[in-house]
Each structure stands twice: as C-alpha cells, then as structure tokens.
Design a protein around this motif. Structure first.
Motif: not given
Length: 81
Positions: A18-21, A38-53
C-alpha cells in the motif's frame, strides 16, 4: 545442514504494497526449506508500519531467502558472563 536452523534469527525485509515503505523485522526460525529457499518462523519484534494491524509479536511468517538481510545464531544472544 540447512542454511538457517531452528532457533536462529533472521532480519527480513517485508515490503508494504500500500505505502511502498518496507520494514525490516526479526524472525525466529522454526524451519527452513532449502530446496525452495523459504524460511518459516515467527515475528520476534512488534512491527512499526503495519497499517493492516494483522502483524503482531509471534505471528507466523514465511520469507524467501532473497528477503533476508541479516542472520544471527541464537548463541549470538547468549550471555557472555
């Protein structure tokens, strides 16, 4: 031996359509599919720019090897005392 092992950490660049950022996020590796790069895993820090939530800490993610910008072994974070 796989390129990325369970417990490793990778910094992955995820583009925002959406933002290109883009945002670089740490992912804790659960498994690696070397044959498909491909690597599968879990997010280990909260995202800053997630507009979708939709992205939160521990969200399951997949990443192509081409998106990986940094790699660290879990031992890199162990105490050196």
């Amino acid at each position: 031996m796989t390129a990325y092992e369970q417990g490793d950490y990778i910094k992955v660049e995820y583009p925002d359509e959406t933002t290109g950022v883009g945002e670089w996020m740490w992912v804790r590796v659960h498994r690696c599919g070397d044959a498909r790069w491909i690597v599968f895993g879990t997010l280990d820090n909260p995202p800053i720019n997630d507009q979708s939530g939709e992205l939160k800490l521990d969200t399951g993610l997949a990443a192509s090897f081409t998106q990986i910008r940094e790699h660290r072994k879990s031992s890199d974070f162990d105490s050196r005392n």
